[in-house]
Motif scaffolding. Structure first.
Motif, PDB file in Angstrom:
ATOM      1  N   PRO A 152      -8.124   4.440   8.603  1.00 43.25           N
ATOM      2  CA  PRO A 152      -7.968   4.044   7.200  1.00 43.25           C
ATOM      3  C   PRO A 152      -6.753   3.161   6.933  1.00 43.25           C
ATOM      4  CG  PRO A 152      -8.212   6.441   7.447  1.00 43.25           C
ATOM      5  CD  PRO A 152      -7.955   5.876   8.806  1.00 43.25           C
ATOM      6  N   PHE A 153      -6.833   2.411   5.832  1.00 38.89           N
ATOM      7  CA  PHE A 153      -5.690   1.754   5.202  1.00 38.89           C
ATOM      8  C   PHE A 153      -5.270   2.624   4.019  1.00 38.89           C
ATOM      9  CE2 PHE A 153      -7.349  -1.674   7.671  1.00 38.89           C
ATOM     10  CZ  PHE A 153      -6.312  -2.577   7.862  1.00 38.89           C
ATOM     11  N   ILE A 154      -3.972   2.888   3.903  1.00 41.56           N
ATOM     12  CA  ILE A 154      -3.443   3.764   2.856  1.00 41.56           C
ATOM     13  C   ILE A 154      -2.633   2.926   1.878  1.00 41.56           C
ATOM     14  CG2 ILE A 154      -2.176   5.881   2.369  1.00 41.56           C
ATOM     15  CD1 ILE A 154      -4.550   6.238   4.270  1.00 41.56           C
ATOM     16  N   PHE A 155      -2.974   3.012   0.586  1.00 39.21           N
ATOM     17  CA  PHE A 155      -2.286   2.268  -0.472  1.00 39.21           C
ATOM     18  C   PHE A 155      -1.528   3.253  -1.356  1.00 39.21           C
ATOM     19  CE2 PHE A 155      -6.002  -0.001   0.893  1.00 39.21           C
ATOM     20  CZ  PHE A 155      -5.594  -1.319   0.972  1.00 39.21           C
ATOM     21  N   PHE A 156      -0.283   2.923  -1.655  1.00 35.96           N
ATOM     22  CA  PHE A 156       0.537   3.752  -2.530  1.00 35.96           C
ATOM     23  C   PHE A 156       0.581   3.093  -3.902  1.00 35.96           C
ATOM     24  CE2 PHE A 156       1.824   4.437   1.822  1.00 35.96           C
ATOM     25  CZ  PHE A 156       1.893   5.829   1.900  1.00 35.96           C
ATOM     26  N   GLU A 157      -0.037   3.727  -4.880  1.00 36.58           N
ATOM     27  CA  GLU A 157      -0.158   3.111  -6.205  1.00 36.58           C
ATOM     28  C   GLU A 157       1.192   3.068  -6.910  1.00 36.58           C
ATOM     29  OE1 GLU A 157      -3.109   3.220 -10.064  1.00 36.58           O
ATOM     30  OE2 GLU A 157      -2.724   5.093  -9.006  1.00 36.58           O
ATOM     31  N   THR A 158       1.478   1.929  -7.540  1.00 41.00           N
ATOM     32  CA  THR A 158       2.690   1.806  -8.333  1.00 41.00           C
ATOM     33  C   THR A 158       2.397   2.123  -9.788  1.00 41.00           C
ATOM     34  OG1 THR A 158       4.458   0.314  -9.038  1.00 41.00           O
ATOM     35  CG2 THR A 158       2.297  -0.680  -8.660  1.00 41.00           C
ATOM     36  N   GLU A 159       3.286   2.855 -10.411  1.00 36.91           N
ATOM     37  CA  GLU A 159       3.111   3.214 -11.815  1.00 36.91           C
ATOM     38  C   GLU A 159       3.629   2.129 -12.749  1.00 36.91           C
ATOM     39  OE1 GLU A 159       4.971   6.952 -12.452  1.00 36.91           O
ATOM     40  OE2 GLU A 159       3.494   8.083 -11.284  1.00 36.91           O
ATOM     41  N   HIS A 160       4.387   1.169 -12.211  1.00 34.67           N
ATOM     42  CA  HIS A 160       4.971   0.109 -13.043  1.00 34.67           C
ATOM     43  C   HIS A 160       4.663  -1.255 -12.411  1.00 34.67           C
ATOM     44  CE1 HIS A 160       7.090   3.306 -15.105  1.00 34.67           C
ATOM     45  NE2 HIS A 160       7.506   3.750 -13.938  1.00 34.67           N
ATOM     46  N   PRO A 161       3.411  -1.691 -12.481  1.00 40.85           N
ATOM     47  CA  PRO A 161       3.049  -2.978 -11.865  1.00 40.85           C
ATOM     48  C   PRO A 161       3.720  -4.148 -12.563  1.00 40.85           C
ATOM     49  CG  PRO A 161       1.222  -2.129 -13.187  1.00 40.85           C
ATOM     50  CD  PRO A 161       2.254  -1.046 -13.137  1.00 40.85           C
ATOM     51  N   ALA A 162       3.978  -5.199 -11.786  1.00 44.15           N
ATOM     52  CA  ALA A 162       4.586  -6.409 -12.341  1.00 44.15           C
ATOM     53  C   ALA A 162       3.600  -7.107 -13.277  1.00 44.15           C
ATOM     54  CB  ALA A 162       4.967  -7.351 -11.206  1.00 44.15           C
TER      55      ALA A 162
END
Length: 341
Positions: free
Chosen positions: A98-108
Motif C-alpha cells: 500500500p501507499f499511506i497518505f496522512f491527511e492534513t487538517e489545514h490544507p493550503a
C-alpha cells in the motif's frame, strides 16, 4: 510463450531464464499499467507516451509515462484570442504493497491549482474605477473557480509513504514515494509551463489547464489525526516551493498532485476533472481578450472575489492601459531598473 509467424528460431530465451520469471518481471515493471491507462484515455485525448521533459535540477532529459491533451474549443468556429485546453501529465506506478497518505487538517489555499500553461502570467491584473490601484488575482480566482468543488473536494495530504517489507514486517518509506511520484510530476509540470510560455509577438494564446496525476495500481490508505484509517481512491498531495524563476511577483508556490487509483480513473475524469475543465473552458471563451493580455477591468470589486470571482470582468480600456504602463515605468525608475542617458 507464443511467437509471431516470422520470428526466427534464434529469438528465444537463453538457458537459465524461465518464461514465468520473465512474465512476472514484465508485470511488475509498470508498463502494463501504463498501457491500460493509455487505453482508457485514447478515445478522448491526444496521447503521447514516454513524453520527454527536461529535469530542472540535472538538466537531463527524462520521460513521463503519458501526456494527454484535449482541446476544449471548436476550431471550426471563429478563433478566440485565447483557446482553452485540458492537459494531463500522468505517471503510473503499481505495487502489491500500500501507499499511506496522512491527511492534513489545514490544507493550503490552492489559488494557483491547477496551473495554466500558455499565458503571459499566472495572474491577471484588474483595474477599477474605485481607485488607481491595480488588483492582482490568480486567473482561477478571477474566473470564480478557486472554490470549485473539484478544488476543495478531495482529502489533502502533505505527507505520504510507500510500504516496504523488512523481514516479515512492513515499514514506511517517504523518500521512495516522493522521488518516484511527486518530483517527476512537479518537474514535468514545470517544464511544460516553460515550454508553453508565449513569445512576445504572439497575438493568440492557449490556456492549458494542467493536471499532474499519479495513477496507482496499489492499495491507497489514508490515515487521520484521530487515528481513523480508510481506503480511499483519490488524494491530493500538496507541496510548497520557493519559485525564484516564476515570472510573477509572488515567488511562493503550492504545487498539487492528484493521486488516483487505477480503477477510479474513469470516475475521476468523468465526474470531477472534465466537468471542471468544461466550466473553465466556458469562462475562458467568455473572457478570451482579458486572458490574452492578462489584464482586465471592472467598475468595482465585489466583496468576496475569492468565492464568486470578478463579476462584470471585461477588457481594460486603453486609457487604463496607458496609465498602467506609465505607472510601471515610474516604479522601475524608482528602483533604478532603467538607466536614462
Amino acid at each position: 510463450m507464443d511467437a509471431t509467424p516470422n520470428n526466427p528460431i534464434q529469438n528465444n530465451l537463453p538457458q537459465g531464464i524461465k518464461e514465468a520469471d520473465l512474465l512476472e518481471a514484465i508485470k511488475k515493471s509498470g508498463y502494463p499499467l501504463q498501457t491500460r491507462v493509455a487505453k482508457k484515455l485514447s478515445d478522448r485525448f491526444n496521447l503521447h507516451e514516454e513524453w520527454s521533459f527536461k529535469d530542472r535540477d540535472s538538466g537531463t532529459l527524462r520521460a513521463l509515462d503519458i501526456f494527454a491533451n484535449m482541446p476544449l474549443v471548436d476550431y471550426s468556429a471563429p478563433q478566440p484570442r485565447t483557446s482553452p485546453h485540458l492537459s494531463i501529465l500522468l505517471e503510473c506506478k503499481q505495487s502489491e504493497l500500500p501507499f499511506i497518505f496522512f491527511e492534513t487538517e489545514h490544507p493550503a489555499r490552492l489559488t494557483g491549482f491547477p496551473p495554466i500553461a500558455g499565458l503571459k502570467s499566472h495572474s491577471i491584473e484588474i483595474a477599477t474605477n474605485e481607485d488607481r490601484s491595480v488588483y492582482i488575482f490568480s486567473i482561477l480566482t478571477a474566473l470564480g473557480l478557486s472554490n470549485h468543488d473539484f478544488i476543495t473536494r478531495p482529502p489533502f495530504s502533505n505527507t505520504f509513504s510507500k510500504c516496504g517489507r523488512r523481514g516479515s514486517s512492513l515499514e514506511l518509506s517517504g523518500e521512495d514515494a516522493y522521488n518516484s511520484v511527486v518530483m517527476p510530476l512537479i518537474k514535468a509540470a514545470t517544464h511544460y509551463e516553460i515550454s508553453e510560455y508565449p513569445k512576445p509577438t504572439y497575438r493568440y494564446f492557449q490556456a492549458k489547464l494542467t493536471l499532474p496525476v499519479a495513477v496507482l495500481s496499489a492499495p491507497m490508505v489514508i490515515t487521520r489525526s484521530d487515528g481513523e484509517t480508510q481506503f480511499t481512491p483519490w488524494v491530493r498531495v500538496t507541496r510548497h516551493e520557493y519559485d525564484g524563476d516564476n515570472y510573477d511577483r509572488n515567488k511562493s508556490r503550492f504545487w498539487a498532485i492528484d493521486v488516483v487509483h487505477e480503477d477510479y480513473l474513469s470516475t475521476y475524469l468523468d465526474e470531477h476533472a472534465l466537468p471542471f475543465a468544461r466550466e473553465f473552458a466556458e469562462k475562458v471563451l467568455k473572457h478570451d481578450e482579458e486572458l490574452a493580455s492578462c489584464e482586465g477591468f471592472t467598475e468595482q470589486l465585489d466583496g468576496d472575489v475569492f468565492r464568486i470571482g470578478v463579476s462584470a470582468l471585461k477588457p481594460r480600456p486603453i486609457s487604463k492601459k496607458v496609465f498602467g504602463a506609465f505607472r510601471n515605468f515610474i516604479e522601475k525608475l524608482a528602483h533604478n531598473s532603467i538607466n536614462i542617458k
